[in-house]
Write an enzyme that holds these catalytic residues in place. Sequence first.
Site, short mmCIF file in Angstrom:
data_model
loop_
_atom_site.label_atom_id
_atom_site.label_comp_id
_atom_site.label_asym_id
_atom_site.label_seq_id
_atom_site.Cartn_x
_atom_site.Cartn_y
_atom_site.Cartn_z
N CYS A 97 0.84 -1.21 0.00
CA CYS A 97 0.00 0.00 0.00
C CYS A 97 0.87 1.25 0.00
O CYS A 97 1.82 1.35 0.77
CB CYS A 97 -0.92 -0.02 1.22
SG CYS A 97 -2.05 1.39 1.26
N CYS B 188 -19.49 -5.99 4.72
CA CYS B 188 -18.76 -4.75 5.00
C CYS B 188 -17.48 -4.80 4.18
O CYS B 188 -16.86 -5.87 4.08
CB CYS B 188 -18.43 -4.65 6.49
SG CYS B 188 -17.58 -3.11 6.95
N CYS C 13 -16.39 -9.18 6.57
CA CYS C 13 -15.76 -7.90 6.25
C CYS C 13 -14.54 -8.13 5.36
O CYS C 13 -13.67 -8.93 5.72
CB CYS C 13 -15.29 -7.21 7.52
SG CYS C 13 -16.55 -7.13 8.80
N CYS D 66 0.66 0.26 10.26
CA CYS D 66 0.14 -0.78 9.36
C CYS D 66 1.21 -1.68 8.74
O CYS D 66 2.18 -1.20 8.15
CB CYS D 66 -0.69 -0.13 8.26
SG CYS D 66 -1.54 -1.38 7.25
N CYS E 230 -19.28 2.41 9.03
CA CYS E 230 -18.49 1.73 10.06
C CYS E 230 -17.23 2.55 10.24
O CYS E 230 -16.39 2.61 9.32
CB CYS E 230 -18.16 0.30 9.61
SG CYS E 230 -17.08 -0.58 10.77
N CYS F 99 0.48 4.88 6.88
CA CYS F 99 -0.14 4.73 8.20
C CYS F 99 0.86 4.03 9.14
O CYS F 99 1.27 2.90 8.87
CB CYS F 99 -1.43 3.92 8.09
SG CYS F 99 -2.51 4.53 6.77
N ARG G 29 -17.59 -2.36 18.25
CA ARG G 29 -16.90 -3.61 17.91
C ARG G 29 -15.53 -3.68 18.59
O ARG G 29 -14.68 -2.81 18.39
CB ARG G 29 -16.76 -3.73 16.38
CG ARG G 29 -18.13 -3.63 15.70
CD ARG G 29 -18.09 -3.96 14.22
NE ARG G 29 -19.34 -3.59 13.58
CZ ARG G 29 -20.44 -4.34 13.51
NH1 ARG G 29 -20.44 -5.55 14.05
NH2 ARG G 29 -21.54 -3.91 12.91
#
Length: 316
Positions: A55, A130, A99, A62, A190, A59, A262
């Site tokens: 990616c 999701c 998800c 991550c 979400c 972040c 969650r």
Amino acid sequence: MDFPTHQSWTQAEVEALFALPFPDLMFRAQTVHREHFDPNAVQIATLLSIKTGGCPEDCGYCSQSAHHPTGLAASKLMPLDAVLAQAQAAKQAGASRFCMGAAWRSPKDRDIDAVCAMVEGVRALGLETCVTLGMLEAEQARRLKAAGLDYYNHNLDTSPEYYGSVITTRTYQDRLDTLAHVRDAGIHVCCGGIVGLGETVADRASLIATLASLPRPPESVPINALVRVEGTRLARSEPIDALDFVRVVAAARITMPQSFVRLSAGRESMTDEAQALCFLAGANSIFHGAKLLTTPNADQGKDRALLDRLGMAAWS
Ligand code: SAM
Ligand code: DTB
Ligand code: SF4
């Protein structure tokens, strides 16, 4: 301090929740929880990484960022049949929600075609859907809605104030724009965050206040404890105290009474007792499955044993 019953919360009001004696906070959270949900039920969700690694975003937490030497192999988008086989297995293992996450900055239009087919297939199995695909344009959101998508996950991650220390390749406003596109398309939102990133208690309060004060609060609020992945910029962060984590869950429950809260990443390193307190504080969903996206999840046998010990059942 009198706490608001309306939808808008200030950071100071959430900080005042955190400062309550623990029994008072838990009592408030349980009271609110029981007004809107069965307190003995948790929704079982399963995660699948449909496109892993490589990616371009940075972040700091991550494993999938190309900026981090985590040794994770990047993969292409999974084929439809493999995704549906995983969804079927998740259903068999008791999940009612599936998800799917992709390590994209934002999907291309042809990616949306492929994901729409996955959403249709997973829904046809009778599972709630999701997806989390990064930043979304308005038209892409409308196409996902037309395919029957129930929820789109896009987290604010942390407070607006601390955000720049965690991510530099997209702004807080970019995230709010994506959330608005999702909301406008009629998809349930979400949206939650991560704690244990080195943020202050004030940052946690600011995150919760920001979430609760969105034009409409998210229907689903994942609270993640950082999974510290070797090679990531935040791998050496101080883990959050278990009771402080419970306080964040309770504040999410109190400020967003009708939302699913969650208990997301980080359960693997939580004791059964800490998880039980999270349920008391109003968490009513867990990820169940061998893996989260790229990291190990809590053991599935232990999950079942814990719910049994607590006399709790899977929500469906
Ligand atoms: N690439 C998309 C995006 O970021 O919007 C979707 C996938 S991304 C992995 C989804 C969310 O997972 C992130 O926003 C973050 O809140 C959470 N997350 C990622 N890595 C994590 C970690 N190591 N510990 C806890 N939560 C994490
Ligand atoms: C969310 O808030 N947590 C999930 C889901 N949304 C996509 C992701 C957790 C990822 C944990 C780290 C990993 O396994 O890579
Ligand atoms: Fe990419 Fe999402 Fe990971 Fe950020 S959280 S690096 S956008 S996969």
